[in-house]
Design an enzyme around this catalytic site. Structure first.
Site, PDB file in Angstrom:
ATOM      1  N   GLY A 187       0.825  -1.200   0.000  1.00 42.47           N
ATOM      2  CA  GLY A 187       0.000   0.000   0.000  1.00 42.47           C
ATOM      3  C   GLY A 187       0.852   1.240   0.000  1.00 42.47           C
ATOM      4  N   PRO A 188       0.239   2.389  -0.227  1.00 40.75           N
ATOM      5  CA  PRO A 188       0.992   3.646  -0.244  1.00 40.75           C
ATOM      6  C   PRO A 188       1.620   3.939   1.113  1.00 40.75           C
ATOM      7  CG  PRO A 188      -1.245   3.934  -1.118  1.00 40.75           C
ATOM      8  CD  PRO A 188      -1.197   2.589  -0.488  1.00 40.75           C
ATOM      9  N   SER A 189       2.615   4.811   1.116  1.00 39.62           N
ATOM     10  CA  SER A 189       3.219   5.246   2.383  1.00 39.62           C
ATOM     11  C   SER A 189       2.158   5.915   3.247  1.00 39.62           C
ATOM     12  CB  SER A 189       4.362   6.233   2.115  1.00 39.62           C
ATOM     13  OG  SER A 189       5.406   5.608   1.404  1.00 39.62           O
ATOM     14  N   GLY A 190       2.199   5.618   4.529  1.00 40.91           N
ATOM     15  CA  GLY A 190       1.226   6.193   5.457  1.00 40.91           C
ATOM     16  C   GLY A 190      -0.077   5.442   5.536  1.00 40.91           C
ATOM     17  N   GLU A 239      10.220  -4.040   4.806  1.00 43.41           N
ATOM     18  CA  GLU A 239      10.982  -3.543   3.655  1.00 43.41           C
ATOM     19  C   GLU A 239      12.468  -3.852   3.816  1.00 43.41           C
ATOM     20  OE1 GLU A 239       9.600   0.135   1.820  1.00 43.41           O
ATOM     21  OE2 GLU A 239       8.434   0.487   3.620  1.00 43.41           O
ATOM     22  N   GLY A 250      -0.485   2.591   7.096  1.00 44.64           N
ATOM     23  CA  GLY A 250      -0.628   1.913   8.385  1.00 44.64           C
ATOM     24  C   GLY A 250       0.102   0.587   8.487  1.00 44.64           C
ATOM     25  N   LYS A 251       0.964   0.270   7.503  1.00 39.79           N
ATOM     26  CA  LYS A 251       1.624  -1.038   7.496  1.00 39.79           C
ATOM     27  C   LYS A 251       2.583  -1.193   8.692  1.00 39.79           C
ATOM     28  CE  LYS A 251       3.383  -0.378   3.387  1.00 39.79           C
ATOM     29  NZ  LYS A 251       2.860   0.982   3.153  1.00 39.79           N
ATOM     30  N   THR A 252       3.474  -0.224   8.873  1.00 40.93           N
ATOM     31  CA  THR A 252       4.433  -0.301   9.979  1.00 40.93           C
ATOM     32  C   THR A 252       3.730  -0.199  11.324  1.00 40.93           C
ATOM     33  OG1 THR A 252       6.176   0.652   8.587  1.00 40.93           O
ATOM     34  CG2 THR A 252       6.514   0.743  10.960  1.00 40.93           C
TER      35      THR A 252
END
Length: 592
Positions: free
Chosen positions: A381-384, A511, A386-388
């Site tokens: 998904g795009p940065s920001g 990543e 919520g993955k991290t």
């Protein structure tokens, strides 16, 4: 359920910090109270002995002739001075040791607390300020006890004892002498309050300056690559200037205090000598009594400065106490509360997961999905999106405001932190290393001995054995601060070896190859393949090659799941994922 210890409800009403808080904090450091009692006893002996020296001098002056001078008097006087010197020396040594016990105890309490505070606390506090609490503030508290408390107690005894003895010698001159005490306090107390205010400001500025130093020096490569030396110099210079101005203001007050004390002493000397001389001439008192008066005057006036210094330092210590008690009162993680994670592998389930930082906009919104046991699940998904943050919730760095994460049928918060985190191997993009050797970094956090054979095996599986064998000290090679003596690919392989040695059941890769060149990426990817075998794996990746073979792909956008499936399924049904895949294909074609 939360696994943090609950302190008293400090949010309900503000705590009033005073000398009682200071005493409470001292007790938490567990210094030796018998040692303090012995130290103060020696200090009192030294002070009480000193009170009789002027009387002894008076008798010598009044009855002094060569014929009347007895050898026992000289021996007695020498013994008094020797006893006073020994008692004073022992008192200073024991008080200093007592102060060091307090310093060590407080630093131990704060250091342990800082290690067990949740990650959320460090989102709000600057590291330099916390370092200042452990180093500077604890030292302020120690100084009150080891350097100023003895002077305060001895000063009180010296003043009271001297006044009592003076009243027995001549009450009229004593009353004249006592006029100077309230006058001195009237002058000193406002200056002491001003000094306290400046000292508090200096402590705060010192903490801010320490914070700037910590930030800049820890990221000195960023500073230099950005040509930011002039900017950071001005930031540091600003802190230095503020501390300089506060130091000058402190010097101004000290410049008032010392001459004023000198004027008071000289005025009293002149008055006592003048008035005393008249009384000696008319026979009201003897010359020896006048000498005794002058000596007792010194024993009264001099401690006033010590008493003022004690109260000034005590106020500084109470201010430092306030900040330390605030840290010690924070909720901390409790690692051993809860059950052990079951031995059988299970799926990880996110149930209606919602999370936001400090009442801000939601980072995750009603997230629901499962991570199958022994399979690879990729988060895209795009940065920001919520993955991290999702990784942080799984690691239990934070707790969701709504929903839960379950391992099998049980909420992960029901497991002890130690047991839960021991199941997780985490390899991030930066792969931070601690200052030390390669051996220490691979075995970091393990509480069991690790053989050279184990080290070599995990290094081989991580494809790290080749470059380690080329180093002069092999596993005992120093990696430098944050591992800066190694390349990015080498640091990644050390991190993978560390994860392999822990043998985790759950693997989280954030990543892990995105910052590497193509050659390093291929080697690290091979190492990751070894690491992922048979483990429940969650992968955050921006590269198509990392996720295309995943058993399941979760597409996150603005905190919500917008697609779940395999690569082929999402390419066919999810326009944003299809765009992501096409961009990656074009990027790979450009590289080739």
């Amino acid at each position: 359920m939360s696994r943090t210890s609950k302190s008293t409800d400090q949010s309900a009403k503000p705590i009033k910090y005073n000398w009682k808080s200071f005493i409470t904090l001292i007790n938490k450091a567990k210094p030796s109270k018998p040692m303090l009692a012995v130290a103060l006893s020696f200090s009192l002996i030294s002070t009480v002995v000193g009170l009789f020296v002027p009387l002894f001098t008076k008798n010598l002056v009044d009855g002094f002739t060569l014929d009347s001078l007895e050898s026992y008097q000289i021996i007695l006087l020498v013994c008094v001075f020797v006893a006073q010197t020994i008692a004073s020396g022992l008192s200073i040594y024991l008080l200093n040791k007592f102060g060091q016990q307090i310093l060590s105890g407080l630093r131990d309490l704060l250091w342990r607390k800082l290690l067990y505070l949740p990650v959320a606390h460090y989102d709000k506090e600057e590291t330099g300020g916390l370092i200042s609490r452990v180093t500077n503030d604890t030292n302020v508290v120690k100084q009150v006890v080891s350097e100023h408390m003895s002077g305060f107690i001895n000063g009180i005894i010296s003043i009271v004892g001297s006044i009592i003895i003076l009243f027995t010698l001549d009450w009229q001159m004593t009353l004249l002498l006592l006029v100077a005490i309230p006058l001195t306090l009237f002058i000193m107390m406002p200056l002491g309050r001003k000094m306290h205010q400046i000292s508090r400001n200096m402590q705060n500025e010192t903490a801010s300056f320490t914070s700037v130093l910590t930030q800049v020096l820890s990221e000195v490569r960023l500073v230099k690559s950005s040509n930011a030396e002039p900017i950071e110099y001005e930031r540091g210079r600003s802190g230095i200037d503020k501390l300089f101005k506060l130091g000058v203001r402190e010097g101004k007050i000290q410049a008032f205090i010392a001459p004023l004390m000198g004027i008071v002493i000289m005025t009293l000397m002149v008055v006592i000598i003048g008035y005393g001389g008249l009384r000696v001439s008319n026979g009201s008192i003897s010359a020896g009594e006048l000498v005794a008066f002058i000596l007792y005057l010194i024993q009264i006036v001099m401690p006033l400065g010590q008493i003022t210094a004690f109260f000034t330092q005590l106020q500084k210590a109470i201010g430092a106490t306030e900040r330390m008690i605030d840290i010690l009162g924070q909720d901390e993680e409790i690692h051993d509360l809860g059950s052990q994670v079951p031995t059988e592998d299970s799926a990880i389930r996110m149930k209606e997961l919602t999370f936001y930082y400090d009442q801000g906009d939601p980072i995750l919104k009603n997230v629901n999905f499962s991570v199958p046991s022994g399979k690879i699940t990729a988060l895209v998904g795009p940065s920001g999106s919520g993955k991290t943050t999702l990784f942080s919730l799984i690691e239990r760095y934070y707790e969701p405001q709504h929903g839960s994460i379950a391992y099998g049928q049980q909420d992960i918060n029901d497991y002890s932190l130690t047991s839960w985190r021991s199941q997780i191997g985490y390899v991030s993009q930066e792969s931070p290393l601690m200052s030390g050797t390669i051996r220490e970094n691979i075995t970091y956090g393990l509480d069991r001995p690790v053989s050279d054979e184990e080290l070599r095996e995990v290094a081989r599986m991580a494809y790290a054995d080749g470059f380690i064998d080329d180093l002069p000290d092999r596993f005992d090679t120093e990696v430098g601060e944050r591992g800066m003596k190694l390349s990015g690919g080498q640091r990644q392989r050390i991190a993978i070896a560390r994860a392999l040695l822990r043998n985790p059941r759950i693997l989280m890769l954030d990543e892990a190859t995105s910052a590497l060149d193509s050659t390093s990426e291929r080697v690290v990817q091979e190492a990751l393949n070894n690491l992922m075998k048979g483990r429940t794996t969650l992968v955050i990746a921006h590269r198509l090659s990392t996720v295309v073979d995943a058993d399941q792909i979760i597409f996150l956008d603005k905190g919500s799941i917008t697609g779940i499936g395999t690569h082929e399924q999402l390419v066919a049904s999810h326009s944003l994922y299809r765009e992501f895949a096409e961009q990656q294909l074009r990027y790979q074609e450009q590289l080739s």
